[in-house]
Write a protein that holds these residues in place. Structure first.
Motif, mmCIF file in Angstrom:
data_model
loop_
_atom_site.group_PDB
_atom_site.id
_atom_site.type_symbol
_atom_site.label_atom_id
_atom_site.label_comp_id
_atom_site.label_asym_id
_atom_site.label_seq_id
_atom_site.Cartn_x
_atom_site.Cartn_y
_atom_site.Cartn_z
ATOM 1 N N ALA A 158 0.811 -1.226 0.000
ATOM 2 C CA ALA A 158 0.000 0.000 0.000
ATOM 3 C C ALA A 158 0.837 1.265 0.000
ATOM 4 C CB ALA A 158 -0.930 -0.002 1.210
ATOM 5 N N SER A 159 2.127 1.161 -0.227
ATOM 6 C CA SER A 159 3.008 2.328 -0.091
ATOM 7 C C SER A 159 2.639 3.446 -1.061
ATOM 8 C CB SER A 159 4.471 1.910 -0.303
ATOM 9 O OG SER A 159 4.646 1.334 -1.584
ATOM 10 N N ALA A 171 1.262 7.078 0.083
ATOM 11 C CA ALA A 171 1.995 8.282 -0.323
ATOM 12 C C ALA A 171 1.053 9.323 -0.925
ATOM 13 C CB ALA A 171 3.083 7.909 -1.327
ATOM 14 N N ALA A 172 0.083 8.855 -1.705
ATOM 15 C CA ALA A 172 -0.850 9.785 -2.342
ATOM 16 C C ALA A 172 -1.925 10.259 -1.370
ATOM 17 C CB ALA A 172 -1.502 9.120 -3.553
ATOM 18 N N ALA A 173 -2.483 9.327 -0.567
ATOM 19 C CA ALA A 173 -3.628 9.660 0.290
ATOM 20 C C ALA A 173 -3.225 10.413 1.543
ATOM 21 C CB ALA A 173 -4.371 8.379 0.668
ATOM 22 N N VAL A 174 -2.101 10.067 2.138
ATOM 23 C CA VAL A 174 -1.701 10.657 3.416
ATOM 24 C C VAL A 174 -0.739 11.821 3.221
ATOM 25 C CG1 VAL A 174 -0.638 10.205 5.657
ATOM 26 C CG2 VAL A 174 -2.047 8.435 4.573
ATOM 27 N N PHE A 175 0.259 11.636 2.352
ATOM 28 C CA PHE A 175 1.314 12.645 2.221
ATOM 29 C C PHE A 175 1.183 13.497 0.958
ATOM 30 C CE2 PHE A 175 3.085 9.138 4.717
ATOM 31 C CZ PHE A 175 3.498 9.809 5.843
ATOM 32 N N SER A 176 0.285 13.098 0.049
ATOM 33 C CA SER A 176 0.094 13.829 -1.216
ATOM 34 C C SER A 176 1.403 14.003 -1.972
ATOM 35 C CB SER A 176 -0.543 15.208 -0.949
ATOM 36 O OG SER A 176 -1.778 15.064 -0.287
ATOM 37 N N ASP A 177 2.242 12.965 -1.918
ATOM 38 C CA ASP A 177 3.558 13.043 -2.556
ATOM 39 C C ASP A 177 3.997 11.626 -2.919
ATOM 40 O OD1 ASP A 177 6.071 13.549 -3.459
ATOM 41 O OD2 ASP A 177 6.822 14.442 -1.614
ATOM 42 N N GLN A 178 3.983 11.299 -4.207
ATOM 43 C CA GLN A 178 4.361 9.954 -4.642
ATOM 44 C C GLN A 178 5.843 9.656 -4.385
ATOM 45 O OE1 GLN A 178 2.845 7.332 -5.657
ATOM 46 N NE2 GLN A 178 0.773 8.184 -5.684
ATOM 47 N N ALA A 179 6.653 10.706 -4.200
ATOM 48 C CA ALA A 179 8.073 10.487 -3.922
ATOM 49 C C ALA A 179 8.296 9.798 -2.580
ATOM 50 C CB ALA A 179 8.820 11.816 -3.960
ATOM 51 N N VAL A 180 7.282 9.832 -1.708
ATOM 52 C CA VAL A 180 7.402 9.209 -0.383
ATOM 53 C C VAL A 180 7.203 7.693 -0.459
ATOM 54 C CG1 VAL A 180 6.463 9.239 1.983
ATOM 55 C CG2 VAL A 180 6.567 11.339 0.655
ATOM 56 N N ILE A 206 8.360 4.674 2.276
ATOM 57 C CA ILE A 206 7.425 3.859 3.056
ATOM 58 C C ILE A 206 7.702 2.381 2.833
ATOM 59 C CG2 ILE A 206 4.993 3.262 3.372
ATOM 60 C CD1 ILE A 206 4.283 6.106 2.559
ATOM 61 N N GLY A 207 7.919 1.998 1.570
ATOM 62 C CA GLY A 207 8.200 0.598 1.267
ATOM 63 C C GLY A 207 9.469 0.092 1.932
ATOM 64 N N ILE A 208 10.492 0.939 1.956
ATOM 65 C CA ILE A 208 11.755 0.531 2.590
ATOM 66 C C ILE A 208 11.581 0.399 4.098
ATOM 67 C CG2 ILE A 208 14.135 1.236 3.052
ATOM 68 C CD1 ILE A 208 14.065 2.639 0.273
ATOM 69 N N PHE A 209 10.926 1.391 4.712
ATOM 70 C CA PHE A 209 10.725 1.344 6.163
ATOM 71 C C PHE A 209 9.862 0.150 6.580
ATOM 72 C CE2 PHE A 209 11.976 5.908 6.673
ATOM 73 C CZ PHE A 209 12.910 5.687 7.670
#
Length: 370
Positions: A16-17, A21-30, A34-37
């Motif tokens: 779901a990374s 990224a899109a729904a919570v942080f509004s930034d696909q670069a994140v 998220i996937g790594i963490f």
């Protein structure tokens, strides 16, 4: 139980990374971060299992070399390499994950060499008793995490980013008061649990008071310095942009003081298997904190968040102590504790009053005064 669940959570976050990224942080670069963490979650779980096992063996060294040394040293070293070679957010995330690879490896080594976990033994785990004891603690841990983070989230929702930054600076300073509490409490649960299993209530009471005295007296200097010189402490640590949070820091310090003043009340309740009480109290404190944050943050910003957090911590620890006293008669308030605390506090405030009357309180005065 822990390892499969942590893997399921990690896989879910990894899959779901992009959506997060899109729904919570509004930034696909994140999304890659998220996937790594997510990969660190099972590794962190294994690390904590090894440390938890060391508590059962009353061995404090694994806590030191696995969590206090291995993780920060490996993480800082790898992060420094990333920043020097190819700075990037995913690279820093990998530094965190690899630090947990090292700590999980050490944890597994401890479990393999010091415990019977990997040996074939005829043993029937007490599943029902284990779940009955542990399930309430799982919710309690979630509520504790909620209690420590909800004020920051609500500040971000109700107020400006600058307010979040100030609160994010003063909260870690106040939480330094928990340093000795965490260290000394590390082995309190198995020791008190052993005394309880032998029906040695007087020994439990004595141990509880000794632990509380160590925690309070070792933390008192940090508390008094930050309470009397909050502005200077913030300036020295973060700079002049954050000194507006000095009064809020003083309020937070009082809340964290409640955490240490009652001693290992929560651990003692766990040792006598009253984990359901811990769950009820932690849920109530989390709900109270939420209500107070909603009421105070819109009008008072980070000061309201500090008041809400301090009241919630005081209520949480007060209820723990009341429940412990009702069940065992144990409490930490003795002359041997109160006399040095009152003497040190009186002397510190008298010295501060004298300094304030004679000279201007600046950083050059605070450092030698401490």
């Amino acid at each position: 139980i822990v390892v499969p669940l942590s893997i399921i959570v990690a896989v879910g976050l990894f899959v779901a990374s992009e959506w997060l990224a899109a729904a919570v942080f509004s930034d696909q670069a994140v999304a890659p971060v998220i996937g790594i963490f997510a990969l660190a979650i099972p590794l962190s779980a294994v690390t904590d299992l090894g440390i938890a096992a060391s508590k059962g063996y009353t061995d404090s060294l694994p806590q030191v070399y696995i969590k206090n040394l291995s993780i920060p040293i490996t993480r800082l070293t790898l992060a420094a390499i990333v920043l020097l070679v190819a700075p990037s957010a995913p690279g820093i995330a990998w530094a965190y994950v690899l630090a947990y690879v090292a700590s999980a490896t050490l944890s597994l080594y401890y479990l393999y060499t010091k415990t019977d976990l990997f040996r074939r033994l005829k043993y029937t785990p007490p599943y029902r008793e284990l779940l009955s004891f542990s399930a309430p603690l799982v919710l309690s841990v979630l509520m504790a995490q909620f209690l420590s983070d909800i004020d920051t989230f609500m500040l971000g929702y109700f107020r400006e980013t600058a307010d979040v930054g100030i609160y994010g600076a003063i909260y870690p300073l106040a939480s330094l008061m928990m340093l000795f509490n965490t260290s000394i409490n590390h082995l309190s649960l198995p020791v008190i649990s052993e005394l309880h299993s032998d029906d040695r209530l007087e020994g439990m009471n004595r141990m509880f008071r000794v632990i509380t005295k160590w925690i309070v007296l070792s933390t008192l200097p940090v508390f008094l310095v930050f309470l009397l010189f909050p502005r200077q402490a913030i300036f020295l640590t973060y700079g002049s942009e954050y000194v507006a949070g000095d009064f809020a820091l003083s309020i937070l310090l009082l809340g964290f003081l409640a955490n240490i003043a009652v001693g290992p009340a929560q651990q003692t309740l766990s040792s006598i298997a009253d984990t359901h009480i811990i769950m009820y109290v932690s849920v109530f404190a989390a709900a109270l904190n939420t209500v107070l944050n909603i009421a105070l943050i819109p009008g008072y910003s980070y000061l309201g968040a500090a008041v809400a957090t301090s009241i919630s911590y005081a209520v949480l620890q007060g209820l723990y102590l009341v429940q412990l006293y009702r069940r065992t008669g144990i409490h930490p308030f003795t002359r041997s504790l109160l006399k040095p605390v009152l003497a040190a506090t009186t002397a510190a405030f008298a010295a501060y009053a004298a300094l304030d009357a004679l000279v201007e309180i600046t950083l050059f005065v605070v450092v030698p005064a401490c």
